[in-house]
Design a protein around this motif. Structure first.
Motif, PDB file in Angstrom:
ATOM      1  N   UNK A 241     -11.104  -6.080  -2.437  1.00  0.00           N
ATOM      2  CA  UNK A 241      -9.783  -5.388  -2.273  1.00  0.00           C
ATOM      3  C   UNK A 241      -9.012  -6.108  -1.338  1.00  0.00           C
ATOM      4  N   UNK A 242      -7.755  -6.017  -0.964  1.00  0.00           N
ATOM      5  CA  UNK A 242      -6.711  -6.780  -0.399  1.00  0.00           C
ATOM      6  C   UNK A 242      -5.771  -5.803   0.063  1.00  0.00           C
ATOM      7  N   UNK A 243      -4.865  -6.028   1.164  1.00  0.00           N
ATOM      8  CA  UNK A 243      -3.833  -5.582   1.480  1.00  0.00           C
ATOM      9  C   UNK A 243      -3.116  -6.336   2.510  1.00  0.00           C
TER      10      UNK A 243
ATOM     11  N   UNK B 196     -11.828  -1.886  -7.511  1.00  0.00           N
ATOM     12  CA  UNK B 196     -11.317  -2.866  -6.727  1.00  0.00           C
ATOM     13  C   UNK B 196      -9.985  -2.447  -6.374  1.00  0.00           C
ATOM     14  N   UNK B 197      -9.617  -2.708  -5.419  1.00  0.00           N
ATOM     15  CA  UNK B 197      -8.109  -2.009  -4.729  1.00  0.00           C
ATOM     16  C   UNK B 197      -7.339  -3.117  -4.142  1.00  0.00           C
ATOM     17  N   UNK B 198      -6.187  -3.306  -4.581  1.00  0.00           N
ATOM     18  CA  UNK B 198      -5.289  -3.899  -4.159  1.00  0.00           C
ATOM     19  C   UNK B 198      -3.913  -3.261  -3.870  1.00  0.00           C
TER      20      UNK B 198
ATOM     21  N   UNK C 227      -2.121 -10.780  -6.607  1.00  0.00           N
ATOM     22  CA  UNK C 227      -3.221 -11.467  -6.407  1.00  0.00           C
ATOM     23  C   UNK C 227      -4.073 -10.988  -7.811  1.00  0.00           C
ATOM     24  N   UNK C 228      -3.919  -9.718  -8.067  1.00  0.00           N
ATOM     25  CA  UNK C 228      -4.792  -9.457  -9.406  1.00  0.00           C
ATOM     26  C   UNK C 228      -3.560  -8.726 -10.147  1.00  0.00           C
TER      27      UNK C 228
ATOM     28  N   UNK D  16      -5.339  -6.511 -12.974  1.00  0.00           N
ATOM     29  CA  UNK D  16      -5.803  -5.090 -12.777  1.00  0.00           C
ATOM     30  C   UNK D  16      -4.746  -4.224 -12.520  1.00  0.00           C
ATOM     31  N   UNK D  17      -3.612  -4.713 -11.934  1.00  0.00           N
ATOM     32  CA  UNK D  17      -2.786  -3.840 -11.381  1.00  0.00           C
ATOM     33  C   UNK D  17      -1.427  -3.305 -12.185  1.00  0.00           C
ATOM     34  N   UNK D  18      -1.104  -4.212 -13.020  1.00  0.00           N
ATOM     35  CA  UNK D  18       0.020  -4.403 -14.020  1.00  0.00           C
ATOM     36  C   UNK D  18       0.317  -3.009 -14.673  1.00  0.00           C
TER      37      UNK D  18
END
Length: 337
Positions: A10-12, A102-104, A111-112, A115-117
């Motif tokens: 994950x990232x923030x 996984x969480x962004x 970054x991903x 996964x997020x679009x």
């Protein structure tokens, strides 16, 4: 199900001050533990890395202060031109029974994008909780697709009633629906439900069809027939779906999950007002009885019963308007963009 050892990432993003780093690190780690059904005992270690503009010590301290009593490590990443700044990454090595989630969060979503679009929002809950109203509000404000899954089940319930088939007669329901095509089209910005070429949008909102939908939705063939329709809708673009088993069965890996509920009395009053506004002759006591019976049917059926997904956020809408519930969900989603 046996646990397996996985790496969860994950990232923030944050600004380089103690409060921002602490709050955003806790938000990220809390979400990863929640979505992956983790406890401290499941975790082997947790490794943080930060871009050079973030004080590397603080994320690990924030995790410890948030109650994560696990082995921690933190380091600074090399400076890379064009990289996302103010970024905190984490990798959790843990034993879990569920597929790694996984969480962004924030600008880290860049970054991903794979996964997020195409994120999904699931909204489950009992009959009359206001799911479709809230979903439409969220869809409109976020500019994403809304799929009213309950309407699909209602459409098949209508077909069963029209053909005089018992709504609990699984073998004949399968025969009746084998060649029936049901789908949703968007016309002038609103959703229309079709059986074949017939628009049945205004025919599926009666109490009779509602009860039929509850019955036929318990038939395994019916759920399987509509599963691909729902998953296909969520495959390529942001979407919100509401129903009974969206977060548990249809889209178990959805990024945003909610369980919307309210007392039976409040839900019956809302449904009574909705039906009387449409000119239907109903009584409050009759609607309340239907709500309670629908709850019993939905929660006790053998296939995909109504229940809150383990990683869904529960919202009780007693005393809340649909707009307030929608704003609560939108704040979660947009806060992560």
């Amino acid at each position: 199900m046996d646990k397996k050892l996985v790496s969860i990432r994950g990232a923030v993003t944050a600004t380089n001050d103690v409060k921002s780093i602490t709050d955003n690190t806790a938000k990220l780690v809390n979400c990863l533990f929640f979505k992956n059904a983790l406890t401290n005992a499941d975790v082997v270690n947790m490794t943080f890395s930060t871009t050079p503009d973030i004080t590397a010590f603080y994320p690990a301290r924030a995790a410890r202060e948030a109650g994560y009593d696990v082995p921690l490590f933190s380091c600074v990443e090399p400076n890379i031109d064009g990289a996302v700044t103010g970024c905190i990454r984490v990798m959790i090595t843990a034993w879990t029974e569920v597929e790694p989630f996984n969480k962004y969060i924030g600008l880290a979503r860049k970054l991903r994008k794979d996964l997020t679009d195409a994120y999904s929002i699931t909204l489950d809950g009992p009959s009359g909780a206001g799911k479709s109203t809230v979903a439409k509000l969220v869809s409109g404000k976020l500019g994403i697709t809304y799929l009213d899954t309950g309407a699909l089940y209602r459409a098949l319930g209508l077909v069963v009633l029209r053909n005089g088939v018992g709504t609990k007669d699984a073998p004949n329901i399968e025969k009746c629906l084998k060649d029936v095509k049901v789908g949703i089209k968007y016309q002038n910005g609103s959703q229309a439900v079709f059986v074949g070429d017939e628009d049945v949008s205004n025919l599926i909102r009666t109490p009779e069809v509602s009860m039929a939908a509850s019955d036929v939705s318990a038939v395994p063939y019916v759920r399987q027939k509509l599963l691909s329709v729902q998953r296909d809708a969520a495959a390529d673009s942001p979407v919100i779906l509401d129903g009974r088993d969206i977060g548990t069965v249809v889209l178990p890996n959805a990024e945003f999950k909610y369980y919307l509920t309210a007392s039976a009395e409040v839900r019956a009053r809302r449904r009574f007002d909705e039906l009387t506004e449409k000119g239907q002759s109903v009584t409050y006591d009759g609607v309340l009885s239907d709500v309670n019976l629908r709850d019993k049917n939905d929660m006790s059926r053998a296939v995909a019963p109504l229940k809150r997904a383990y990683d869904a956020v529960e919202i009780n809408s007693d005393g809340m308007t649909a707009a307030e519930v929608a704003d609560r969900i939108i704040a979660d989603v947009t806060g992560d963009m």
